[in-house]
Scaffold this motif. Structure first.
Motif, mmCIF file in Angstrom:
data_model
loop_
_atom_site.group_PDB
_atom_site.id
_atom_site.type_symbol
_atom_site.label_atom_id
_atom_site.label_comp_id
_atom_site.label_asym_id
_atom_site.label_seq_id
_atom_site.Cartn_x
_atom_site.Cartn_y
_atom_site.Cartn_z
ATOM 1 N N LEU A 228 0.953 -1.075 0.101
ATOM 2 C CA LEU A 228 -0.216 -0.164 -0.310
ATOM 3 C C LEU A 228 0.874 1.298 0.111
ATOM 4 C CD1 LEU A 228 -2.792 -0.442 2.470
ATOM 5 C CD2 LEU A 228 -3.386 0.392 0.692
ATOM 6 N N VAL A 229 1.690 1.030 0.862
ATOM 7 C CA VAL A 229 2.851 2.081 1.027
ATOM 8 C C VAL A 229 3.599 3.067 -0.630
ATOM 9 C CG1 VAL A 229 4.851 3.397 1.694
ATOM 10 C CG2 VAL A 229 2.766 2.318 3.389
ATOM 11 N N ILE A 230 4.134 1.328 -0.981
ATOM 12 C CA ILE A 230 4.748 1.590 -1.980
ATOM 13 C C ILE A 230 4.102 2.345 -2.840
ATOM 14 C CG2 ILE A 230 5.732 0.462 -4.049
ATOM 15 C CD1 ILE A 230 6.966 -1.790 -2.382
ATOM 16 N N VAL A 231 2.637 1.611 -3.399
ATOM 17 C CA VAL A 231 1.752 2.291 -4.100
ATOM 18 C C VAL A 231 0.996 3.488 -4.457
ATOM 19 C CG1 VAL A 231 -0.705 1.955 -5.209
ATOM 20 C CG2 VAL A 231 0.642 0.122 -5.023
ATOM 21 N N SER A 232 0.982 4.200 -2.846
ATOM 22 C CA SER A 232 0.525 5.451 -2.606
ATOM 23 C C SER A 232 1.398 6.317 -2.989
ATOM 24 C CB SER A 232 -0.011 5.593 -1.371
ATOM 25 O OG SER A 232 -1.775 4.782 -1.155
ATOM 26 N N VAL A 233 2.143 6.537 -2.345
ATOM 27 C CA VAL A 233 3.769 7.283 -2.962
ATOM 28 C C VAL A 233 4.154 7.592 -4.131
ATOM 29 C CG1 VAL A 233 6.308 7.099 -2.696
ATOM 30 C CG2 VAL A 233 5.135 6.442 -0.478
ATOM 31 N N VAL A 234 4.208 6.288 -4.726
ATOM 32 C CA VAL A 234 4.243 6.627 -6.189
ATOM 33 C C VAL A 234 3.374 7.912 -7.238
ATOM 34 C CG1 VAL A 234 4.798 5.124 -8.083
ATOM 35 C CG2 VAL A 234 5.682 4.477 -5.798
ATOM 36 N N THR A 235 1.709 6.470 -6.544
ATOM 37 C CA THR A 235 0.649 7.365 -7.078
ATOM 38 C C THR A 235 0.407 9.122 -6.817
ATOM 39 O OG1 THR A 235 -0.184 5.893 -7.724
ATOM 40 C CG2 THR A 235 -1.215 7.132 -7.793
ATOM 41 N N ALA A 236 1.092 9.047 -5.257
ATOM 42 C CA ALA A 236 1.199 10.691 -4.564
ATOM 43 C C ALA A 236 2.228 11.638 -5.553
ATOM 44 C CB ALA A 236 0.722 10.980 -3.499
ATOM 45 N N LEU A 237 3.325 10.973 -5.870
ATOM 46 C CA LEU A 237 4.285 11.992 -6.103
ATOM 47 C C LEU A 237 4.128 11.890 -7.619
ATOM 48 C CD1 LEU A 237 7.631 9.952 -4.724
ATOM 49 C CD2 LEU A 237 6.545 12.046 -4.366
ATOM 50 N N THR A 238 3.765 11.219 -8.577
ATOM 51 C CA THR A 238 3.318 11.290 -10.040
ATOM 52 C C THR A 238 2.524 11.912 -10.200
ATOM 53 O OG1 THR A 238 3.651 8.565 -9.973
ATOM 54 C CG2 THR A 238 3.261 9.918 -11.938
ATOM 55 N N VAL A 239 1.256 12.440 -9.551
ATOM 56 C CA VAL A 239 0.022 13.736 -9.185
ATOM 57 C C VAL A 239 1.044 14.789 -9.820
ATOM 58 C CG1 VAL A 239 -2.339 13.967 -8.730
ATOM 59 C CG2 VAL A 239 -1.434 11.369 -8.839
ATOM 60 N N VAL A 240 1.255 15.004 -7.932
ATOM 61 C CA VAL A 240 2.551 16.619 -7.700
ATOM 62 C C VAL A 240 3.285 17.063 -8.600
ATOM 63 C CG1 VAL A 240 3.302 17.575 -5.875
ATOM 64 C CG2 VAL A 240 1.637 15.966 -5.179
#
Lengths: 320, 300
Positions: A228-240
């Motif tokens: 979950l942490v990997i998925v969320s961190v990657v997605t949040a970084l990309t979106v930002v």
């Protein structure tokens, strides 16, 4: 176990060369003049071209790996961050932080987006596990509805605050704003891909389901959290940093598993490289089609991704 | 749709029998006959509200949000009748206006409001914005019996244009950019902001930008290569928010810093709500022109 397909060295070599060629092409394509050796051109390379190329590579690799992990954890081939609420949650997070603290720094936005993505994805996975496993299409269907609901909340909030067009900055991934000093957060996505490499074997076992993985000595809850942490961190970084790029997390892991099977340790590198190459190619195309103006990489990916999706549906073969 | 327009025209005719006179108003959809001197008016167009405010006409109904702080007094004196994009027809009916004015963002809802009262579509678009703004000004003057004020406002506008043209002359080429968060797009002659080039004889740093409403997305490399002497900046976020801080942060980078405009400090932050939301309102036009004049006049 002789049946494990060991990739021939030259397949990897060809793939590596193709990626390197895309990398160089991305450095070469742009509005400014780029004669070799010219100090002005070298400056342009360092300030604009290289950061942009690295941003495409990092976000592509990160999103593809995030997609692979989501598919493994939800035990379903048809989910990815942009269709299962992760990206929408991240957008909602940024929107809230923009509304409450308009002057917030990028890292704070990332933090809030990451937290929101974590919460959103956790709810998705918790619910996905309760759906009957004999109906595999329920999971992506639920994901699309769930992502749609969160996206609708974000749209409604943006509408009320007259920020709809501001929201579009994150809903459509674009690399035109990437410069030195404006993408470095994405290196954390590379760290996340490294983390995924470390736990690759355990992820493979997670794909067997809760009972089987617990029986094989996996700390199921802990692995779920890491994923979950990997998925969320990657997605949040990309979106930002660049905005959401759809389909990468769906198309790349599916193609790789067709060709290479489901052993995460064996496929992770291919997935990361495939994601990087796909986003690079889309960004290069977006820069060339209407040169000297640009088409967002997310838009190009929407078209390419649609075609890939059809190909996946109609072409059965390989390991399938 | 046809029927509603017919009904609107019919209603307008009916009204004209009550009041003394009627006039043909040139709207964005062709001439429409309406009664002059309407008492109760609802206006769903910020540019129109801006121009009417200059003429001293207080609308009875306006959208919930007018974006321009200068229009706060208008807002206070009027009932809220929905938003620019979504008229509240019940509130509008309760107001029972003699006339409804829509434009640009609300133009799509003209057929809806026409069921309540005669509706004029007074959209002003980018092609020939200044001339069109003047036409609207004169029309409002005749319609509301404020022809004298309209003439005075037109003279002021002409003076502002002349001053801006004089200030701009011989000072180099300009590029209009819009920032939206971290991204930029550019606008050239023929675009929705192209009137700046046309009305002020301001040479464009980039010749052939296609006339897309939302401009063309570009990289900072593009701006560096175009190397304008002047950057005219619209911050889209500031148009609905508060300040121009965001645009400054977006543009403050190594590539834009290499342009003549940045080196000479010739970056002009246009008043965003005036330029973006109420384009074509006479007071807004005046403020935009004043900003440009002041910036160019200060250049050596």
């Amino acid at each position: 176990m002789p049946a494990v397909s060991r990739p021939l060295p030259w397949t990897a070599l060809t793939a590596g060369l193709a990626l390197a060629a895309l990398f160089v092409a991305s450095l070469a394509v742009g509005v400014g003049p780029m004669p070799l050796g010219d100090p002005e051109a070298m400056h342009l390379l360092a300030v604009s071209r290289l950061p942009r190329t690295l941003a495409a590579v990092l976000s592509g690799a990160g999103l593809a790996v995030a997609g692979l992990i989501m598919q493994t954890l939800s035990r379903n081939r048809f989910v990815e961050p942009s269709t299962a609420g992760t990206a929408q949650s991240a957008e909602l997070g940024i929107l809230l932080v923009t509304l409450l603290f308009p002057a917030a720094a990028l890292w704070l936005k990332t933090l809030v987006a990451g937290g929101a993505a974590l919460a959103g994805t956790a709810i998705f996975l918790a619910t996905a596990h309760r759906l009957p496993p004999q109906q595999p299409f329920l999971v992506p269907l639920f994901g699309i509805v769930y992502g749609g609901v969160i996206g609708a909340v974000a749209t409604f909030a943006a509408w009320q605050a007259d920020l709809l067009q501001f929201l579009s900055v994150w809903t459509n991934g674009e690399l035109s704003g990437v410069l030195r000093g404006r993408y470095e957060l994405l290196w954390i996505a590379a760290l996340m891909v490294g983390l995924a490499m470390l736990v690759a074997d355990r992820l493979t076992i997670m794909a067997l389901g809760r009972e089987a993985s617990v029986g094989l000595g996996i700390d199921h809850a802990r692995m779920m959290q890491i994923g979950l942490v990997i998925v969320s961190v990657v997605t949040a970084l990309t979106v930002v940093v660049v905005g959401m790029i759809p389909f990468v997390g769906l198309a790349v892991p599916n193609i790789v598993s067709r060709l290479k099977g489901d052993n995460v340790r064996g496929t992770l590198g291919w997935v990361a490289a495939g994601g990087a190459g796909l986003v690079l190619a889309c960004d290069i195309a977006g820069r060339l089609i209407r040169y000297p103006y640009e088409i967002p990489a997310g838009t190009v990916m929407g078209v390419v991704g649609g075609a890939v999706f059809l190909w996946l549906l109609f072409r059965r073969g390989g390991h399938g | 749709m046809k029927i509603s327009r017919f009904l609107a025209a019919l209603a307008a005719l009916a009204l004209s029998t009550f009041t003394a006179s009627a006039m043909d108003v040139a709207t964005a959809r062709g001439p429409v006959a309406v009664a002059t001197m309407p008492k109760t008016v609802a206006v769903y167009d910020i540019a129109a509200i801006d121009t009417l405010a200059r003429l001293g006409v207080q609308p009875a109904g306006v959208p919930e949000k007018l974006y321009l702080p200068e229009l706060d007094p208008v807002q206070k004196g009027a009932a809220a009748v929905g938003t620019l994009f979504e008229p509240d027809l019940e509130a509008l009916s309760a107001l029972a206006p003699d006339l409804v004015i829509v434009g640009s963002r609300s133009a799509a809802k003209a057929d809806m409001t026409a069921k309540v009262a005669p509706t004029l579509d007074m959209t002003i678009d980018g092609d020939d914005l200044v001339a069109e703004a003047k036409r609207r000004l004169a029309t409002y003057g005749d319609l509301f019996g404020r022809a004298e004020e309209a003439k005075a406002a037109a003279a002021e506008l002409d003076a502002g244009l002349a001053a801006a043209r004089a200030a701009v002359a011989g000072k180099g080429k300009a590029l209009i950019v819009m920032t939206n968060g971290p991204k930029v797009s550019i606008y050239g002659p023929g675009s929705r902001f192209g009137w700046v080039h046309a009305a002020l004889d301001l040479p464009a740093a980039v010749g052939e930008v296609e006339a897309a409403t939302h401009g063309e997305a570009v990289s900072f490399e593009f701006i560096r290569k175009a190397d304008p002497d002047w950057l005219l900046v619209l911050d889209r976020a500031a148009a609905v928010g508060s300040n121009e801080q965001a645009a400054r942060v977006t543009l403050d980078n190594e590539l834009v810093a290499g342009t003549t405009a940045w080196k000479k400090g010739q970056v002009v932050y246009l008043p965003a709500p005036d330029f973006y939301i109420s384009a074509g309102g006479v007071q807004s036009l005046g403020r935009v022109l004043a900003t440009i004049t002041e910036a160019f006049a200060a250049a050596k």
